[in-house]
Design a protein around this motif. Structure first.
Motif, PDB file in Angstrom:
ATOM      1  N   ILE A  33      -0.298  -4.045   4.791  1.00 39.05           N
ATOM      2  CA  ILE A  33      -0.673  -2.589   5.510  1.00 39.05           C
ATOM      3  C   ILE A  33      -0.164  -1.550   4.813  1.00 39.05           C
ATOM      4  CG2 ILE A  33      -0.238  -1.434   7.525  1.00 39.05           C
ATOM      5  CD1 ILE A  33       0.606  -4.135   9.085  1.00 39.05           C
ATOM      6  N   TYR A  34      -0.918  -0.523   4.511  1.00 34.61           N
ATOM      7  CA  TYR A  34      -0.829   0.761   3.492  1.00 34.61           C
ATOM      8  C   TYR A  34      -0.475   1.490   4.311  1.00 34.61           C
ATOM      9  CZ  TYR A  34      -2.967  -2.207  -0.083  1.00 34.61           C
ATOM     10  OH  TYR A  34      -3.376  -3.450  -0.856  1.00 34.61           O
ATOM     11  N   ALA A  35      -0.890   2.001   5.371  1.00 35.52           N
ATOM     12  CA  ALA A  35      -0.542   2.958   6.156  1.00 35.52           C
ATOM     13  C   ALA A  35      -0.959   2.641   7.729  1.00 35.52           C
ATOM     14  CB  ALA A  35      -1.036   4.160   5.932  1.00 35.52           C
ATOM     15  N   GLY A  36      -0.420   2.989   8.776  1.00 36.88           N
ATOM     16  CA  GLY A  36      -0.661   2.765  10.088  1.00 36.88           C
ATOM     17  C   GLY A  36      -0.331   3.787  11.243  1.00 36.88           C
ATOM     18  N   ALA A  37      -1.054   3.744  12.395  1.00 37.05           N
ATOM     19  CA  ALA A  37      -0.493   4.548  13.527  1.00 37.05           C
ATOM     20  C   ALA A  37      -0.971   4.017  14.834  1.00 37.05           C
ATOM     21  CB  ALA A  37      -1.096   6.128  13.305  1.00 37.05           C
ATOM     22  N   VAL A  38      -0.189   4.370  15.798  1.00 32.26           N
ATOM     23  CA  VAL A  38      -0.808   4.178  17.160  1.00 32.26           C
ATOM     24  C   VAL A  38      -1.042   5.332  17.580  1.00 32.26           C
ATOM     25  CG1 VAL A  38      -0.054   3.218  19.329  1.00 32.26           C
ATOM     26  CG2 VAL A  38       0.665   2.053  17.476  1.00 32.26           C
ATOM     27  N   VAL A  39      -2.461   5.466  18.287  1.00 31.78           N
ATOM     28  CA  VAL A  39      -2.983   6.585  18.831  1.00 31.78           C
ATOM     29  C   VAL A  39      -3.564   6.527  20.159  1.00 31.78           C
ATOM     30  CG1 VAL A  39      -4.670   8.554  18.318  1.00 31.78           C
ATOM     31  CG2 VAL A  39      -3.649   7.141  16.311  1.00 31.78           C
ATOM     32  N   ALA A  40      -3.178   7.326  21.082  1.00 29.28           N
ATOM     33  CA  ALA A  40      -3.465   7.427  22.413  1.00 29.28           C
ATOM     34  C   ALA A  40      -4.558   8.552  22.663  1.00 29.28           C
ATOM     35  CB  ALA A  40      -2.598   7.550  23.435  1.00 29.28           C
ATOM     36  N   LYS A  41      -5.722   8.300  23.437  1.00 33.88           N
ATOM     37  CA  LYS A  41      -6.526   9.423  23.937  1.00 33.88           C
ATOM     38  C   LYS A  41      -5.981   9.578  25.521  1.00 33.88           C
ATOM     39  CE  LYS A  41      -9.776  10.986  22.113  1.00 33.88           C
ATOM     40  NZ  LYS A  41     -11.008  10.519  22.449  1.00 33.88           N
TER      41      LYS A  41
END
Length: 223
Positions: A33-41
């Motif tokens: 994993i190089y970069a990651g995020a948890v994103v909510a709408k």
């Protein structure tokens, strides 16, 4: 293969479980994993970044493929919450920065409807089964696209178009009057500079990818 990975979940809890599962898969040697995020709408259509990591030296997602993708699939980021003080995306919604096609973005954006949460990550994975199996078991809908293949296709098309325009300008210069020839030379010079910059960026991107792959091989050897 280097890919952009998006997994859409029906709840924030499941998304965090999905993020944890991805890191477990990394520890097991199934991906990097190089970069990651948890994103909510959110219900009102705004996008909230719940969690982010490996997002660069300045504490932002600015300039990363993950950051660009979030901007494209979620629109303006309404809230950045959690222990990520100062995390911003600004107005970064450039398709060139994310390296995936519009069809992929549209498909993910349609799935990330209000009240759903997604894990977005730039990863290197040799095969897709481990991630798909783990994410589907958690109720996640998996989307992925090979970054490098898409970037090569887009860049090659741009380069071919630039070269065609440059060739046409040179043909016209050979037949143009002095005043027109000077204008064409200026335009040709500007286009050549853009072409050189794109070729240089492609070379740097390939070098960066080679370095990543070399580092990954070293890590696997140590493990």
């Amino acid at each position: 293969m280097e890919r952009m990975l998006v997994v859409v979940f029906d709840s924030e809890t499941k998304a965090y479980e999905g993020s944890a599962a991805l890191h477990q898969l990394e520890q097991e040697g199934n991906l990097s994993i190089y970069a990651g995020a948890v994103v909510a709408k959110n219900a009102d259509g705004t996008t909230a970044i719940r969690q982010a990591e490996d997002f660069g030296p300045f504490g932002t997602l600015l300039g990363t493929s993950v950051g660009s993708l979030i901007g494209l699939i979620g629109g303006p980021v309404g809230v950045a919450v959690g222990a990520i003080s100062g995390l911003t995306l600004g107005g970064l919604v450039d398709l060139d920065n994310v390296g995936v096609g519009e069809d992929f973005i549209a498909e993910v954006a349609a799935s990330l409807s209000p009240n759903k949460v997604a894990v977005v990550a730039e990863v290197e994975e040799a095969w897709t089964t481990p991630v798909d199996t783990r994410m589907e078991a958690l109720g996640g809908q998996v989307f992925r696209r090979a970054l490098w293949e898409v970037e090569v296709a887009i860049r090659d098309k741009d380069i071919a178009a630039m070269k065609a325009d440059l060739a046409q300008m040179k043909t016209e210069m050979a037949e143009a009057h002095a005043d027109r020839r000077a204008k064409l030379q200026t335009k040709a010079g500007e286009l050549q500079a853009k072409l050189d910059a794109k070729l240089k960026a492609g070379k740097e991107r390939r070098a960066a990818l080679a370095q990543r792959q070399s580092s990954q091989r070293e890590v696997l050897k140590k493990n």
